[in-house]
Design a protein around this motif. Structure first.
Motif, PDB file in Angstrom:
ATOM      1  N   PRO A   1      35.721  33.012  47.616  1.00 54.83           N
ATOM      2  CA  PRO A   1      34.796  33.100  48.856  1.00 54.83           C
ATOM      3  C   PRO A   1      34.461  34.715  49.263  1.00 54.83           C
ATOM      4  N   ILE A   2      35.450  35.417  48.893  1.00 55.39           N
ATOM      5  CA  ILE A   2      35.395  36.986  49.171  1.00 55.39           C
ATOM      6  C   ILE A   2      33.970  37.376  48.287  1.00 55.39           C
ATOM      7  N   LEU A   3      33.829  37.006  47.109  1.00 57.18           N
ATOM      8  CA  LEU A   3      32.846  37.504  46.174  1.00 57.18           C
ATOM      9  C   LEU A   3      31.543  37.005  46.800  1.00 57.18           C
ATOM     10  N   GLN A   4      31.643  35.716  47.187  1.00 60.30           N
ATOM     11  CA  GLN A   4      30.433  34.845  47.864  1.00 60.30           C
ATOM     12  C   GLN A   4      29.787  35.802  48.907  1.00 60.30           C
ATOM     13  N   HIS A   5      30.689  36.093  49.589  1.00 59.31           N
ATOM     14  CA  HIS A   5      30.309  36.955  51.211  1.00 59.31           C
ATOM     15  C   HIS A   5      29.994  38.146  50.785  1.00 59.31           C
ATOM     16  N   LEU A   6      30.570  39.059  49.952  1.00 54.26           N
ATOM     17  CA  LEU A   6      30.127  40.424  49.575  1.00 54.26           C
ATOM     18  C   LEU A   6      28.765  40.346  48.853  1.00 54.26           C
ATOM     19  N   LEU A   7      28.429  39.331  48.141  1.00 54.34           N
ATOM     20  CA  LEU A   7      26.986  39.461  47.751  1.00 54.34           C
ATOM     21  C   LEU A   7      25.882  39.532  48.541  1.00 54.34           C
ATOM     22  N   GLN A   8      26.197  39.216  49.922  1.00 51.53           N
ATOM     23  CA  GLN A   8      25.369  39.474  50.842  1.00 51.53           C
ATOM     24  C   GLN A   8      25.704  40.942  51.508  1.00 51.53           C
ATOM     25  N   GLY A   9      24.841  41.926  51.839  1.00 52.43           N
ATOM     26  CA  GLY A   9      25.071  42.972  52.328  1.00 52.43           C
ATOM     27  C   GLY A   9      25.315  44.252  51.680  1.00 52.43           C
ATOM     28  N   PRO A  10      25.721  45.399  52.364  1.00 50.19           N
ATOM     29  CA  PRO A  10      25.595  46.732  51.331  1.00 50.19           C
ATOM     30  C   PRO A  10      26.606  46.883  50.385  1.00 50.19           C
ATOM     31  N   ARG A  11      26.485  47.458  49.502  1.00 50.40           N
ATOM     32  CA  ARG A  11      27.076  47.905  48.293  1.00 50.40           C
ATOM     33  C   ARG A  11      27.608  49.483  48.492  1.00 50.40           C
ATOM     34  N   GLY A  12      28.585  49.795  47.620  1.00 53.34           N
ATOM     35  CA  GLY A  12      29.087  51.059  47.680  1.00 53.34           C
ATOM     36  C   GLY A  12      30.063  51.302  48.911  1.00 53.34           C
ATOM     37  N   TYR A  13      30.600  50.383  49.592  1.00 53.77           N
ATOM     38  CA  TYR A  13      31.451  50.598  50.558  1.00 53.77           C
ATOM     39  C   TYR A  13      32.748  49.814  50.523  1.00 53.77           C
ATOM     40  N   VAL A  14      34.232  50.045  50.550  1.00 52.48           N
ATOM     41  CA  VAL A  14      35.144  49.175  50.680  1.00 52.48           C
ATOM     42  C   VAL A  14      34.834  48.040  51.794  1.00 52.48           C
ATOM     43  N   ARG A  15      34.705  46.878  51.412  1.00 56.23           N
ATOM     44  CA  ARG A  15      34.226  45.749  52.228  1.00 56.23           C
ATOM     45  C   ARG A  15      35.291  44.742  52.390  1.00 56.23           C
ATOM     46  N   ALA A  16      36.335  44.739  51.259  1.00 57.19           N
ATOM     47  CA  ALA A  16      37.158  43.988  50.976  1.00 57.19           C
ATOM     48  C   ALA A  16      38.636  44.575  50.520  1.00 57.19           C
ATOM     49  N   LEU A  17      39.492  44.162  51.197  1.00 55.78           N
ATOM     50  CA  LEU A  17      41.042  44.935  50.907  1.00 55.78           C
ATOM     51  C   LEU A  17      42.052  43.848  50.652  1.00 55.78           C
ATOM     52  N   ILE A  18      42.640  43.744  49.460  1.00 54.09           N
ATOM     53  CA  ILE A  18      43.849  42.750  49.166  1.00 54.09           C
ATOM     54  C   ILE A  18      45.198  43.626  49.047  1.00 54.09           C
ATOM     55  N   ILE A  19      45.973  43.345  49.829  1.00 54.62           N
ATOM     56  CA  ILE A  19      47.279  43.988  50.031  1.00 54.62           C
ATOM     57  C   ILE A  19      48.278  43.125  49.069  1.00 54.62           C
ATOM     58  N   SER A  20      49.114  43.596  48.082  1.00 58.10           N
ATOM     59  CA  SER A  20      50.100  43.085  47.388  1.00 58.10           C
ATOM     60  C   SER A  20      51.148  43.684  47.443  1.00 58.10           C
ATOM     61  N   PRO A  21      52.740  42.919  47.293  1.00 59.57           N
ATOM     62  CA  PRO A  21      53.818  43.588  47.209  1.00 59.57           C
ATOM     63  C   PRO A  21      54.016  44.654  45.952  1.00 59.57           C
ATOM     64  N   THR A  22      53.490  44.197  44.650  1.00 64.28           N
ATOM     65  CA  THR A  22      53.949  44.862  43.635  1.00 64.28           C
ATOM     66  C   THR A  22      52.727  45.435  42.650  1.00 64.28           C
ATOM     67  N   ARG A  23      53.142  46.044  41.738  1.00 73.98           N
ATOM     68  CA  ARG A  23      51.856  46.729  40.883  1.00 73.98           C
ATOM     69  C   ARG A  23      51.479  45.745  40.108  1.00 73.98           C
ATOM     70  N   GLU A  24      52.292  44.745  39.491  1.00 74.68           N
ATOM     71  CA  GLU A  24      51.638  43.413  38.836  1.00 74.68           C
ATOM     72  C   GLU A  24      50.692  42.941  39.340  1.00 74.68           C
ATOM     73  N   LEU A  25      51.142  42.400  40.519  1.00 73.58           N
ATOM     74  CA  LEU A  25      50.363  41.566  41.565  1.00 73.58           C
ATOM     75  C   LEU A  25      49.013  42.072  41.648  1.00 73.58           C
ATOM     76  N   THR A  26      49.180  43.172  42.103  1.00 74.99           N
ATOM     77  CA  THR A  26      47.873  44.388  42.371  1.00 74.99           C
ATOM     78  C   THR A  26      46.953  44.107  41.154  1.00 74.99           C
ATOM     79  N   GLU A  27      47.546  44.304  39.931  1.00 74.44           N
ATOM     80  CA  GLU A  27      46.907  44.356  38.694  1.00 74.44           C
ATOM     81  C   GLU A  27      46.275  42.978  38.379  1.00 74.44           C
ATOM     82  N   GLN A  28      46.991  41.856  38.560  1.00 73.76           N
ATOM     83  CA  GLN A  28      46.559  40.564  38.526  1.00 73.76           C
ATOM     84  C   GLN A  28      45.311  40.078  39.424  1.00 73.76           C
TER      85      GLN A  28
END
Length: 198
Positions: A55-82
């Motif tokens: 749903p985030i991808l769906q949302h971001l397809l509308q609207g401007p590009r080139g700005y940080v519009r979605a942020l996902i915070i995870s506890p570990t490097r592995e999860l962040t990479e996944q």
């Protein structure tokens, strides 16, 4: 198909061979697509990442590009990479740009990529705060925030960092929190930072 995803997102779903949504995807995707705040409780390995990435991808397809519009915070490097991998795989045809940000690596390549225009950031709390303090990540255009594996963040002592990050986000936004369990510290976080969540 019942979710009416954009064809470029459907291409990513089909390429990964997904056919039937998991229970958390079935329950979480519609309210996220409606812009609601959401609290999702599900064990690791139940398809939580796709439940918020699609749903985030769906949302971001509308609207401007080139700005940080979605942020996902995870506890570990592995999860962040996944998470970043899932964004790349599911969003391959969308041309949306993402980056994984975590410690243990030089900040300079991350800074260069952030300057190049990124729409989605997957990050560990400590390194994200480093970027915020230095002014090398701009979250003033943020529209969606995901706190993933919230109970593990709580166990690992990241709650103060999460609070500090949330204090830096001044604009109204959609907030999604996913957790396998609900310790009392997470309950407080939900009350403080989620607005009328599903």
């Amino acid at each position: 198909e019942t979710f009416n995803f954009h064809p470029s997102i459907m291409a990513g779903i089909q390429a990964l061979g997904y056919i039937t949504p998991t229970p958390i995807q079935l329950k979480a995707i519609p309210p996220i697509m409606q812009g609601r705040d959401l609290l999702g409780i599900a064990q690791t390995g139940t398809g939580k990442t796709a439940a918020f990435v699609l749903p985030i991808l769906q949302h971001l397809l509308q609207g401007p590009r080139g700005y940080v519009r979605a942020l996902i915070i995870s506890p570990t490097r592995e999860l962040t990479e996944q998470t970043c991998e899932a964004i790349s795989d599911l969003g391959k045809e969308t041309r949306l740009q993402s980056i994984a940000i975590y410690g243990g690596l030089s900040m300079n390549p991350q800074i260069q990529r952030l300057r190049g225009g990124i729409e989605l950031v997957a990050a560990c709390p400590g390194r994200l705060l480093d970027h915020l303090w230095r002014g090398t990540v701009n979250l003033s255009h943020l529209e969606v925030l995901v706190i993933d594996e919230a109970d593990r963040m709580f166990d690992m002592g990241f709650l103060p960092d999460i609070r500090n990050i949330l204090k830096c986000l001044l604009n109204p936004r959609q907030t999604l929190l996913f957790s396998a369990t609900m310790p009392s510290g997470i309950r407080c976080l939900v009350k403080e930072f989620l607005h009328d969540p599903v």
